[in-house]
Design a protein around this motif. Structure first.
Motif, PDB file in Angstrom:
ATOM      1  N   SER A  12     -84.951   8.308 128.626  1.00 55.29           N
ATOM      2  CA  SER A  12     -84.180   8.665 129.834  1.00 55.29           C
ATOM      3  C   SER A  12     -84.867   8.183 131.098  1.00 55.29           C
ATOM      4  O   SER A  12     -84.227   7.707 132.021  1.00 55.29           O
ATOM      5  CB  SER A  12     -84.013  10.178 129.941  1.00 55.29           C
ATOM      6  OG  SER A  12     -82.955  10.609 129.167  1.00 55.29           O
ATOM      7  N   ARG A 231     -80.432  21.497 125.337  1.00 51.72           N
ATOM      8  CA  ARG A 231     -79.807  21.512 126.668  1.00 51.72           C
ATOM      9  C   ARG A 231     -78.757  20.419 126.777  1.00 51.72           C
ATOM     10  O   ARG A 231     -78.986  19.288 126.357  1.00 51.72           O
ATOM     11  CB  ARG A 231     -80.807  21.137 127.759  1.00 51.72           C
ATOM     12  CG  ARG A 231     -82.010  21.917 127.887  1.00 51.72           C
ATOM     13  CD  ARG A 231     -82.821  21.400 129.050  1.00 51.72           C
ATOM     14  NE  ARG A 231     -82.139  21.730 130.289  1.00 51.72           N
ATOM     15  CZ  ARG A 231     -82.558  21.357 131.478  1.00 51.72           C
ATOM     16  NH1 ARG A 231     -83.623  20.625 131.604  1.00 51.72           N
ATOM     17  NH2 ARG A 231     -81.906  21.696 132.555  1.00 51.72           N
ATOM     18  N   ALA A 232     -77.665  20.758 127.439  1.00 49.67           N
ATOM     19  CA  ALA A 232     -76.617  19.766 127.635  1.00 49.67           C
ATOM     20  C   ALA A 232     -77.046  18.690 128.629  1.00 49.67           C
ATOM     21  O   ALA A 232     -76.472  17.606 128.671  1.00 49.67           O
ATOM     22  CB  ALA A 232     -75.346  20.448 128.112  1.00 49.67           C
ATOM     23  N   GLU A 233     -78.084  18.978 129.414  1.00 48.34           N
ATOM     24  CA  GLU A 233     -78.559  17.982 130.391  1.00 48.34           C
ATOM     25  C   GLU A 233     -79.276  16.819 129.719  1.00 48.34           C
ATOM     26  O   GLU A 233     -79.692  15.887 130.392  1.00 48.34           O
ATOM     27  CB  GLU A 233     -79.520  18.630 131.400  1.00 48.34           C
ATOM     28  CG  GLU A 233     -78.852  19.470 132.462  1.00 48.34           C
ATOM     29  CD  GLU A 233     -78.708  20.922 132.018  1.00 48.34           C
ATOM     30  OE1 GLU A 233     -78.824  21.182 130.790  1.00 48.34           O
ATOM     31  OE2 GLU A 233     -78.466  21.781 132.865  1.00 48.34           O
ATOM     32  N   TYR A 234     -79.451  16.888 128.406  1.00 53.74           N
ATOM     33  CA  TYR A 234     -80.165  15.831 127.695  1.00 53.74           C
ATOM     34  C   TYR A 234     -79.223  15.053 126.775  1.00 53.74           C
ATOM     35  O   TYR A 234     -79.349  15.099 125.549  1.00 53.74           O
ATOM     36  CB  TYR A 234     -81.288  16.445 126.854  1.00 53.74           C
ATOM     37  CG  TYR A 234     -82.467  17.017 127.631  1.00 53.74           C
ATOM     38  CD1 TYR A 234     -82.568  16.861 129.009  1.00 53.74           C
ATOM     39  CD2 TYR A 234     -83.483  17.683 126.981  1.00 53.74           C
ATOM     40  CE1 TYR A 234     -83.640  17.377 129.705  1.00 53.74           C
ATOM     41  CE2 TYR A 234     -84.575  18.203 127.674  1.00 53.74           C
ATOM     42  CZ  TYR A 234     -84.642  18.051 129.043  1.00 53.74           C
ATOM     43  OH  TYR A 234     -85.717  18.559 129.728  1.00 53.74           O
ATOM     44  N   PRO A 235     -78.263  14.332 127.355  1.00 54.97           N
ATOM     45  CA  PRO A 235     -77.273  13.667 126.503  1.00 54.97           C
ATOM     46  C   PRO A 235     -77.892  12.659 125.534  1.00 54.97           C
ATOM     47  O   PRO A 235     -77.440  12.526 124.392  1.00 54.97           O
ATOM     48  CB  PRO A 235     -76.330  12.980 127.497  1.00 54.97           C
ATOM     49  CG  PRO A 235     -77.071  12.932 128.792  1.00 54.97           C
ATOM     50  CD  PRO A 235     -78.011  14.087 128.785  1.00 54.97           C
ATOM     51  N   GLU A 272     -75.087  22.683 121.561  1.00 57.23           N
ATOM     52  CA  GLU A 272     -75.380  22.307 122.935  1.00 57.23           C
ATOM     53  C   GLU A 272     -75.455  23.537 123.820  1.00 57.23           C
ATOM     54  O   GLU A 272     -74.547  24.369 123.787  1.00 57.23           O
ATOM     55  CB  GLU A 272     -74.270  21.416 123.469  1.00 57.23           C
ATOM     56  CG  GLU A 272     -74.628  19.961 123.472  1.00 57.23           C
ATOM     57  CD  GLU A 272     -73.526  19.144 124.094  1.00 57.23           C
ATOM     58  OE1 GLU A 272     -73.229  19.329 125.276  1.00 57.23           O
ATOM     59  OE2 GLU A 272     -72.967  18.306 123.370  1.00 57.23           O
TER      60      GLU A 272
ATOM     61  N   GLN B  42     -66.193  24.688 125.866  1.00 50.94           N
ATOM     62  CA  GLN B  42     -66.744  23.345 126.131  1.00 50.94           C
ATOM     63  C   GLN B  42     -65.684  22.275 125.862  1.00 50.94           C
ATOM     64  O   GLN B  42     -65.527  21.326 126.618  1.00 50.94           O
ATOM     65  CB  GLN B  42     -67.994  23.098 125.277  1.00 50.94           C
ATOM     66  CG  GLN B  42     -69.226  23.820 125.837  1.00 50.94           C
ATOM     67  CD  GLN B  42     -70.449  23.760 124.943  1.00 50.94           C
ATOM     68  OE1 GLN B  42     -70.319  23.652 123.723  1.00 50.94           O
ATOM     69  NE2 GLN B  42     -71.631  23.842 125.531  1.00 50.94           N
ATOM     70  N   GLN B  79     -72.617  25.629 133.156  1.00 55.48           N
ATOM     71  CA  GLN B  79     -71.843  24.453 132.772  1.00 55.48           C
ATOM     72  C   GLN B  79     -70.347  24.614 133.072  1.00 55.48           C
ATOM     73  O   GLN B  79     -69.664  23.630 133.347  1.00 55.48           O
ATOM     74  CB  GLN B  79     -72.033  24.235 131.270  1.00 55.48           C
ATOM     75  CG  GLN B  79     -71.348  23.000 130.740  1.00 55.48           C
ATOM     76  CD  GLN B  79     -71.437  22.929 129.226  1.00 55.48           C
ATOM     77  OE1 GLN B  79     -71.547  23.926 128.531  1.00 55.48           O
ATOM     78  NE2 GLN B  79     -71.391  21.720 128.715  1.00 55.48           N
ATOM     79  N   LYS B  91     -75.061  15.167 140.464  1.00 54.17           N
ATOM     80  CA  LYS B  91     -75.984  16.267 140.220  1.00 54.17           C
ATOM     81  C   LYS B  91     -77.316  15.933 140.881  1.00 54.17           C
ATOM     82  O   LYS B  91     -78.010  15.021 140.442  1.00 54.17           O
ATOM     83  CB  LYS B  91     -76.206  16.460 138.717  1.00 54.17           C
ATOM     84  CG  LYS B  91     -74.947  16.860 137.982  1.00 54.17           C
ATOM     85  CD  LYS B  91     -75.229  17.047 136.503  1.00 54.17           C
ATOM     86  CE  LYS B  91     -73.958  17.481 135.794  1.00 54.17           C
ATOM     87  NZ  LYS B  91     -74.086  17.400 134.347  1.00 54.17           N
ATOM     88  N   CYS B 134     -83.775  20.330 137.144  1.00 52.31           N
ATOM     89  CA  CYS B 134     -84.468  19.395 136.273  1.00 52.31           C
ATOM     90  C   CYS B 134     -83.587  18.611 135.327  1.00 52.31           C
ATOM     91  O   CYS B 134     -82.927  19.139 134.449  1.00 52.31           O
ATOM     92  CB  CYS B 134     -85.560  20.080 135.449  1.00 52.31           C
ATOM     93  SG  CYS B 134     -86.697  18.860 134.787  1.00 52.31           S
ATOM     94  N   LEU B 135     -83.606  17.306 135.532  1.00 50.61           N
ATOM     95  CA  LEU B 135     -82.871  16.401 134.668  1.00 50.61           C
ATOM     96  C   LEU B 135     -83.805  15.764 133.655  1.00 50.61           C
ATOM     97  O   LEU B 135     -83.404  14.906 132.889  1.00 50.61           O
ATOM     98  CB  LEU B 135     -82.202  15.321 135.523  1.00 50.61           C
ATOM     99  CG  LEU B 135     -81.129  15.858 136.475  1.00 50.61           C
ATOM    100  CD1 LEU B 135     -80.765  14.831 137.528  1.00 50.61           C
ATOM    101  CD2 LEU B 135     -79.896  16.275 135.691  1.00 50.61           C
ATOM    102  N   CYS B 137     -86.345  13.824 134.266  1.00 55.17           N
ATOM    103  CA  CYS B 137     -86.934  12.552 134.704  1.00 55.17           C
ATOM    104  C   CYS B 137     -87.899  12.825 135.847  1.00 55.17           C
ATOM    105  O   CYS B 137     -87.956  12.075 136.821  1.00 55.17           O
ATOM    106  CB  CYS B 137     -85.873  11.583 135.199  1.00 55.17           C
ATOM    107  SG  CYS B 137     -84.543  11.322 134.058  1.00 55.17           S
ATOM    108  N   MET B 145     -78.164  12.466 139.282  1.00 57.72           N
ATOM    109  CA  MET B 145     -77.460  11.887 138.143  1.00 57.72           C
ATOM    110  C   MET B 145     -75.979  11.843 138.478  1.00 57.72           C
ATOM    111  O   MET B 145     -75.400  12.826 138.959  1.00 57.72           O
ATOM    112  CB  MET B 145     -77.702  12.778 136.928  1.00 57.72           C
ATOM    113  CG  MET B 145     -77.450  12.108 135.608  1.00 57.72           C
ATOM    114  SD  MET B 145     -77.789  13.332 134.317  1.00 57.72           S
ATOM    115  CE  MET B 145     -78.563  12.362 133.090  1.00 57.72           C
ATOM    116  N   GLU B 148     -73.571   9.665 133.468  1.00 59.30           N
ATOM    117  CA  GLU B 148     -74.764   9.764 132.628  1.00 59.30           C
ATOM    118  C   GLU B 148     -75.900   8.903 133.160  1.00 59.30           C
ATOM    119  O   GLU B 148     -76.930   8.737 132.513  1.00 59.30           O
ATOM    120  CB  GLU B 148     -74.436   9.381 131.178  1.00 59.30           C
ATOM    121  CG  GLU B 148     -73.464  10.366 130.569  1.00 59.30           C
ATOM    122  CD  GLU B 148     -73.547  10.471 129.058  1.00 59.30           C
ATOM    123  OE1 GLU B 148     -74.132   9.571 128.432  1.00 59.30           O
ATOM    124  OE2 GLU B 148     -73.016  11.458 128.523  1.00 59.30           O
TER     125      GLU B 148
END
Ligand code: FMN
Ligand code: FES
Lengths: 592, 172
Positions: A12, A231-235, A272, B42, B79, B91, B134-135, B137, B145, B148
């Protein structure tokens, strides 16, 4: 002659830095020029600060190129591949000559990260070539019993890497002891600490090692189903896990009678997360997997007794699982040879913040924080002064510079008031305001509190109000004491780890940086020049070029001046919004 | 406390202008399965970009899940959204590493450029601005972001430029 390989790091972090474009560029060049090399993908090797990274291995040696944007990629292909003339200036690591990052791996011991950045995470074959799935095969071939597997983990001294630091072997033993037809193994991949990214890196870089760790746990406790809560933030992590799961099923490593072990039925699914920090807590996580609000519940009963769907359940963290196969192959003794008396093995730290080399490092327990920051991390960015390091995220605390000889093991870190936590290490320099940092974390835990316990729900809010006041130039005598009082009440009267630890960032900053609080409260000053209401904005007559930019952007018309003449900020009108400071291209707005 | 996006304007949420039959395969897939509530929500959000009120009612009627329970879950997790979002969701990371490296400036610049506040959507429904924690990175902080794609080592001006470019690309 071995074929030359060119490998692009596509984690990422690499992708965010543009590695996708770099890869495309090289692929196109390879095709158009009909070049004879193998183009491969890998994940993050931890050197995030030099992304995008491209490694070239040819008959002369191994060369790691850093900061490879598209232009550099073109140059490198031209020079290194076409003319066999490596470009020294762009090489960050090699075994052939001095390069700027050669020492980055020196103090590291890679157990958890053994494969990250060294193989294609989407290839089960490469994982197996590197010794993958050998641990479970060893268990099968040598007919190692469940109890012996658990004993090995106990002997290794491995403690949970998710933050709690509970003995993993002990957990397995408990789960093994509770008999039931249905049992579960859960991998906690919720990585909630904002500033930690080691779990993401392992999931993206070495997903099979997590699966293997879970399979071994399932074998040891006789589990029937596995769940990875990610986590869903980690696709990207989820994508690679799905690929790994499919490959595993294809090879009979997941499903019925796996690895040919009669009666060993085990499969894993991914769940997820839906974005709630508290779901990292194990009982909340279980509630979330069951489709409910992720509210923690009282323990006991522990998940090992009554977890998912009221069945015995073993939950471990990503990093914990990644250690398991290594321990079974290399032995408990090899693992325990690293570390301190009570903290064995290695720990991965995510270095971030004001540090020169931000990225991932894996070090044996027992090395000092100073070594990590200076030797591995290369010291502080822009030659600023090192002030503190935040360990353990919202549950942790700030360790000041003068305690940087503290060694990293569970007990020594806890003694400072911080916690080891998941291993996020955010480095702060003189331009970071500790009151602001405390406020930041408290704001986070306040938002993330599930609302069940009054002290956690309301207490954090009251603490935040006091901190807001202090940073807003309205601090009062007695505020620090009030904060402390509330902090202990919240710690004592909360059900789960979130509330019990939420005041830690405030308590440690008061403990080590009380003078900064006092400067805010009594002198209405922010020494780090962060809290805007405590600052005065003035124009530096030496630097001001009279460009009118600040004047035009000021929302409260507090700036006057003419073109090419020094501007002036009228303090009585200034609302301290900071717009002039961020808009000025000549750094001519001074803070005092 | 965890009450996600509570500034929902109920008026827009009451309107049922979505095609609810899209939900049928989803309901069919999860009906009767244990632990199905979150996956249902979802899936619904994936279809519509948010959770329309009609969807709650339809799912509740057909699966027997309690409306109150569904709403409780929907407001618990960050979410889930109860109102329509823009085509692109921006984001902005406000995790620790980004915070100490001035993530505030990114949010403020974008708020100014898009004329919306955190959590809001532009009138033309192109952009929604959100702050997240926090993503992953952190080494490239400050980070945002969009879709994606993560963007790192930002400044306020750069973030605005990126967003402007996306709008330009959309218009062409
Ligand atoms: C508020 C809170 C958040 C937590 N977040 C995480 C997390 O994100 N990842 C994790 O592995 N453990 C987290 N934990 C710890 C888990 O409850 C649990 O101890 C851990 O998953 C057990 O695995 P281990 O023994 O391998 O560490 C959290 C705990 C609390 C109280
Ligand atoms: S803190 Fe922003 S990406 Fe981690």
């Amino acid at each position: 002659m071995n074929k030359t390989t060119v490998t692009v790091g596509l984690g990422s972090c690499g992708i965010a830095a543009g590695a996708g474009k770099t890869y495309e560029k090289i692929r196109v060049l390879k095709e158009s020029d009909k070049l004879d090399f193998e183009l491969k993908k890998t994940s993050c090797v931890g050197m995030c600060y030099r992304e995008p990274l491209v490694e070239i291995v040819d008959e002369t040696g191994t060369y790691l190129y850093g900061d490879v944007n598209e232009d550099r990629a073109m140059e490198i292909i031209e020079k290194h591949i076409h003319q066999q003339d490596p470009i020294r200036d762009y090489i960050v690591q090699t075994d052939l000559f001095d390069a700027p990052e050669n020492d980055f791996n020196e103090a590291q011991v890679k157990i958890v990260l053994r494969n990250c950045g060294y193989m294609d995470p989407e290839s089960i074959e490469e994982y197996e070539e590197r010794g993958g799935y050998k641990a479970i095969i060893k268990i099968r071939d040598e007919k190692i019993s469940r109890m012996d597997v658990i004993q090995t983990i106990l002997d290794s001294g491995l403690r949970g890497r998710g933050g709690g630091g509970f003995s993993t072997g002990m957990k397995w033993k408990l789960a093994n002891g509770n008999k039931s037809k249905e049992k579960y193994v859960i991998c906690n991949a919720d990585e909630g600490d904002p500033g930690a990214f080691m779990d993401r890196s392992v999931l993206e870089g070495d997903p099979h090692s997590i699966l293997e760790g879970m399979i071994i746990a399932a074998f040891a406790i006789e589990a029937t189903e596995g769940v990875i809560y990610c986590r869903a933030e980690y696709p990207l992590a989820i994508k690679r896990l799905n690929i790994a799961l499919q490959q595993g099923r294809g090879k009979g490593y997941l499903g019925k009678n796996i690895f040919g072990i009669e009666g060993f039925d085990f499969d894993i699914r991914i769940k997820e997360g839906a974005g709630a920090f508290v779901c990292g807590e194990e009982t909340a996580l279980i509630a979330s997997v069951e489709g409910l609000r992720g509210m923690p519940r009282k323990r006991p009963p522990f998940p090992a007794q009554s977890g998912l769907w009221r069945q015995p359940t073993n939950i471990n963290n990503v990093e914990t699982f990644a250690n398991i196969p290594w321990i079974l192959i290399n032995g408990a003794g090899a693992f325990a040879s690293y570390g301190t008396e009570k903290s064995k093995g290695t720990k991965v730290f995510a270095l971030a913040g004001k540090i020169r080399r931000s990225g991932l490092v894996e070090v044996p327990m027992g090395i000092t924080i100073k070594e990590i920051i200076y030797k591995l991390g290369g010291g502080i960015k822009n030659d600023k002064k090192f002030k503190a390091v935040q360990l353990g995220g919202p549950s942790g605390g700030c360790i000041p510079e003068y305690l940087s000889d503290t060694i990293v093991d569970y007990d020594s870190v806890t003694a400072t008031g911080a916690i080891m936590g998941s291993g996020g290490m955010v480095v702060m320099d003189e331009t970071t305001c500790m009151v602001d940092v405390a406020k930041f974390f408290l704001d986070f835990t306040r938002k993330e509190s599930c609302g069940k316990c009054t002290f956690c729900r309301v207490g954090t809010k009251r603490m935040l109000e006091i901190l807001d006041r202090i940073t807003n130039s309205e601090g009062q005598q007695g505020d620090i004491e009030k904060l402390e009082d509330l902090a202990y009440q919240i710690k004592d009267n909360s059900l789960c780890g979130l509330g019990q630890t939420a005041p830690n960032p405030v308590l440690t900053t008061i403990k080590y940086f009380r003078d900064e609080y006092e400067a805010h409260i009594f002198h209405k000053k922010c020494p780090a020049k962060v809290c805007r209401p405590l600052l005065t904005y003035v124009v530096d007559p030496e630097k001001c070029t009279g460009c009118l930019v600040c004047l035009k952007n000021c929302p409260s018309n507090a700036i006057t001046g003419e073109r090419k003449k020094v501007h002036f900020i009228h303090q009585e009108k200034c609302t301290k919004c900071g717009v002039c400071y961020s808009k000025c291209k000549f750094e001519s707005i001074l803070l005092s | 406390m965890r009450i996600a996006r509570k500034n929902t304007k109920t008026s827009s949420w009451l309107k049922n202008d979505v095609n609810l039959s899209l939900l049928d395969p989803l309901i069919h897939k999860y009906n009767g399965k244990k632990g199905n509530l979150i996956p249902l929500l979802q899936g619904t959000q994936e279809l519509y970009g948010y959770l329309p009120r009609g969807a709650f009612e339809k799912i509740s009627n057909e699966t027997g899940l309690e409306l109150s329970e569904m709403f409780g879950v929907a407001t618990f997790y960050a979410q889930f959204r109860l109102k329509p979002v823009g085509k692109h969701i921006i984001k902005v990371c406000h995790g620790t590493a980004c915070h100490v490296q001035n993530a505030k400036e990114i949010s403020e610049s974008l708020e100014e450029a898009l004329k919306i506040k955190d959590g809001e959507t532009t009138d033309d429904r192109i952009f929604t601005l959100e702050s997240v924690a926090c993503l992953g990175c952190c080494s490239l902080a400050p980070v945002m972001m969009i879709g994606e794609q993560a963007y790192g080592k930002l400044t306020g001006n750069e973030s605005v430029k990126i967003v402007k470019n996306i709008r330009l690309a959309d218009n062409n």
